[in-house]
Design an enzyme around this catalytic site. Sequence first.
Site, mmCIF file in Angstrom:
data_model
loop_
_atom_site.group_PDB
_atom_site.id
_atom_site.type_symbol
_atom_site.label_atom_id
_atom_site.label_comp_id
_atom_site.label_asym_id
_atom_site.label_seq_id
_atom_site.Cartn_x
_atom_site.Cartn_y
_atom_site.Cartn_z
ATOM 1 N N VAL A 725 -7.834 -2.756 3.923
ATOM 2 C CA VAL A 725 -7.884 -3.175 2.533
ATOM 3 C C VAL A 725 -9.342 -3.355 2.138
ATOM 4 C CG1 VAL A 725 -7.116 -4.875 0.851
ATOM 5 C CG2 VAL A 725 -5.658 -4.340 2.791
ATOM 6 N N ASP A 836 8.580 -11.422 5.155
ATOM 7 C CA ASP A 836 7.292 -11.789 5.767
ATOM 8 C C ASP A 836 6.590 -12.826 4.902
ATOM 9 O OD1 ASP A 836 5.268 -11.818 7.577
ATOM 10 O OD2 ASP A 836 4.302 -9.994 6.896
#
Length: 1292
Positions: A725, A836
């Site tokens: 990222v 998650d």
Amino acid sequence: MYNNYNLCHIRTINWEEIITGPSAMYSYVYNFTSPERACTPCDKSCEQGCWGEGPENCQKYSKTNCSPQCWQGRCFGPNPRECCHLFCAGGCTGPKQSDCIACKNFFDDGVCTQECPPMQKYNPTTYSWEPNPDGKYAYGATCVRRCPEHLLKDNGACVRSCPPKKKALNGECVPCDGPCPKTCKGVEKVHSGNIDSFKDCTIIEGSITILDQSFQGFQHVYRNFSFGKRYEKMHPDKLEVFSTLKEITGFLNIQGDHKDFKNLSYFRNLEVIGGRTLTEYFASLYVVKTSLVSFGLSSLKKIYSGSIAILENKNLCYAQSINWTRIKKSSEHESLLSNNRNESECIKDGLVCDEQCSDEGCWGPGPAQCLSCKNFILGNDCLQDCTAPGIYQADEKTCKVCHEECDGSCIGPNTDHCKKCKHARDGPFCVPECPASKYNDNGVCKSCHGNCVGGCEGPENNIGPNGCHSCDKAILNDHVPEGCLQKKESCPDGYYYEWVSPLEQGPLKPLASKAVCRKCHSRCKKCTGYGFHEHVCQECTKYKRGEQCEDECPADYFADANKLCIPCFSECRGCFGPGPNQCYKCRNYKIYIDEDTDGNTTSFNCTETCTPEYPHKIFNPDSEPYCSLETAGLIENELQPAILAGVAVFALAFLVVAAIIMYFWRVRAKAKENTVKMTMALTGLDDNEPLRPTGVKPNLAKLRIIKEEEMRKGGILGYGAFGNVYKGVWVPEGENVKIPVAIKVLHDGTGANTSKEFLDEAYIMASVEHPNLLQLLAVCMTSQMMLVTQLMPLGCLLDFVRRFKDKIGSKALLNWCTQIARGMAYLEERRLVHRDLAARNVLVQTPNCVKITDFGLAKLLDINEEQYKAAGGKMPIKWLALECIQHRVFTHKSDVWAFGVTIWEVLTYGGRPYENVPARNVPELLEKGERLPQPAICTIDVYMIMIKCWMLDAESRPSFKELAEDFAKMSRDPGRYLAIKGDKYMRLPSYTLQDEKEMIRNLASAMDGPEALVDADEYLQPKSRAPIPPGLSASSTSGSPPNTPVKPCWPNGKPLAADSPTPQNQQNWDRELLRYGANHRNGNVSSHEPGNSAQHGHYTPPNGHCGHVVGSDSTASRYCSDPLKMIDVRDCDVTDDCFDGEVNSAHQQAQVGNLKLDLPLDEDDYLMPSPQLPTNTTQYMDLIGDSKPTEMEPKRVNNGYRKYPEFLTIQGKTSLDNPEYIMSQDEGPLTPQTIGIPTPDLEKVLTNGTFGSQVRQRSSEEESDHEYYNDFDRLERELQPLKPLRKNETTV
């Protein structure tokens, strides 16, 4: 034993048989140089050792050879029933107390006992103790009827001397009345060297003299002028040894002076001064030049001889009030009282006798110092009457104390005179405890059952908490006593007699060495021991078989009239008699007597083999085998053809019917199918696939595909399993903007499955739209696929709470919990399972707004699915519910479990769940019921919500909608639910609009260009703040707003409400003016109905920040209670999200007149100062007149917001920051409008005058960042003349 040369056989003795206890030790030492003496061996009859030659000297054993049942005791044989009595010592010859060789406690006429018979016994008839004719005294270890003449009697024992606090009287020890008598010699003077010799003295033969030297100490000098002992100083409190003194045979001479020597209370028990010897002035009581204030001789009754001299005592009072003639026995001696303290000074200081004292005077202050009492006396105290609790009136002048066993008042001195007992009442008497033969029943002694021995605790005839302590004979049931019997009473039927071991422990310990009746075996009705053999069982309960009792006879037996089990015939299987024709069934074959094999009542015989008369064996499946005259084949051959023909006909008929049914069903199905096809062809819906509509609404979310050249990658933000990222900038093609974004780039060389999961994540992120969910901006379909999302500048929530732990208050924590719950509730409504959820996957946009991200594991459930079952892959064990770990089943309820762990992380400031537990051990802990501990700042209300999230039953967990409501409620009163030290002083770290702009500039510094820097929210949902052109009507506002983006939040994260009528949100301020102008022109709506006026505008407000449409036309959305009441934050629902809905709009609006004021508030609901005006410009009325015109101030541009010219300064007119001021008047109302609405007609203001011209000339650079709600250039309010106040006050 040391060095005994002539001692023989000593090494053969077993000393463990003799010595007992933990300190028992045997030591044998022989240190001579010559060898030990050779001794003759022990006699052959001796078991082991001996004390000498011959069989009579063999060592006898009564300990080491005992059975385990005789533990801690001795025995007279090795068998279990050969134990000595517990009162025996050194062995015995039998089990009784009289068989002991020696006694462990006392010996009483040939019997060993625990104690000697008491000298008194209780008489239950008279409720009193009486002399026991069988009582004996303990003389050593022997019980005797009389003590020897040289010994004294004390408490049933013979003693050499009386114990403390007792004295000898007539050969017995009796309690002393007070201190026991002790006579001591008088001294010349008292000092520190001899003061201790007067301890416990009651009579002093001689005199007592106390001088200054007694306290100051002195050096003793003998007559030859040699020095003696030096005596140290002594405090007056050392004179307390005289408190036991009752008589002085000589005189009492007091001449001591000490600052703590205030009275003679040390002699408070002194009753008599004999005066056998006298001092100066022939006085027996001589008190001269002392520091005394009072006497304190409260018990002094007589001075037999001598005068009384009280002289030169400068502080002494009370002396003049005493009637000395009452104390002196001799009238020949006078009382000398002179130069003591003046009586008037004593009265002035309150040093006078108590009011209860008589005229005879007193020894000091208080009712206990009177010589005699005016009314009543109690001991030494004078009383008004005898009505106080615990006392009674004994005669006309005397009160006495009730007996100590009385609880409260009484009528006499004895225990039968009490009105209420302190402990228990035995008949008429109060007693400290009930006698042994009675028990205490709520303060009343009641008799035990007649079978009880040694007392009881209740009335039951049983050993237990409500029955006897013990009894002579007990009935046992399963080793538990259930009743008591008299000593000579026999055991009832069904029980047998047994003796309890003297060393018994457990529930039978009270019955040690006593008889018990044990229950017989359940098969026995009468017995002599336990068992069901006829040896111990005298009568059976039910049946008897041979020598044993049975519950029922076995299968091959039958019971006769006497309940004896008799065997059946050998060929029978069950019978009702002994013969072969009395069987229920046969083991082998039956022989029917009358040839009727089908009758149930047909008699038969059982046989092992068929007889010649019945040679054929018939095996019928419906009955038992039997012997017959005919063979079985003949019978079967006759029936076989008929049976086969019947079966064949039935099968053929069935097949024909089934074929006909199938044919007609097929014809009908074909016709129906052709009809459907023809109908579809005629209607134009010819399709091979049938329709199965689900009713699910279509997903109309848009997925934007962008080119790689539109992206500008910056530094890396993080790493993942499938990609990295980066932070970067997105420059949309054909637009003049730059948007800071986060770019998730897929690794090179990943497989097709990874790319599919990457696109699944993009699908889910593009499908969600919620202020607390991170939304996908675009996708780049290059070789390295990219997901473009909004950049969250403050990182993840986990790092944020760890970094700013000391700045985060309870309100922020509960707001975050509410926002996370709302985001997850949105996912639950749209059937999305996140899988998650954790604090690391919650990003912080501003300190007041968080967003859920990382949908890499999220799954969208189909319309008919309630759960998702994962095939494999890694799982965050410590965040997952137990069903996820064990079965890989994921539902919305498993997300609720993860939500509880996430909230735990936040409230522990980034704590690690199950930190010291390996992940593989977590499921086992969860199954055992262990959960994460309660955070330190967390109240039980919040922790109970976590516990509900961690229920093993998934259906018992709350929904996210319920969780959002709970945390929203808590966030309105945060201090009640989170206890944080210094909570009210905490402020979140500042993150203003300027900080965000600076971050964007830094991010795009390497990519300079003409594009404008724009936030992602502003780009997706722009808002207009263009000024209103003059003459613009309500119908002309339907055009689209300009492209200039505006940040829709305050710097602290509070958004601007879309329906706010104040200039703090320019777009809505313009809309309010348009509404007012249209309504005023048409005359349709009253100006007093601001809630309804909004319905006539055609301008559609854009979506609020974070995607919710804000603004409401209903009155309920504008007010939380009375519209004329100033709104307090406690009266409204406080928003806890990063967007404004109806609740937030309502709670920020105040009402003045008919106008709503949207005031900027900080996170704690305090009014925020506006940054518009310079610090040197007053916001209040200029009373001096030296303020400068505001037009001279330089115009500023701040963060892209518009700037208007400051207020006009008109002579005679002054800017005013209090809006209520112009509303107070006494010359009639200016206008039905409140502040914020122009007094002149709106059309005139818009078409001519200063307002219209100023609007046309303004540019965006001149517009201000914030406007006050009384902006002059919009309203020309300063042109209105100020009216005098209607009241002499300002209304707020």
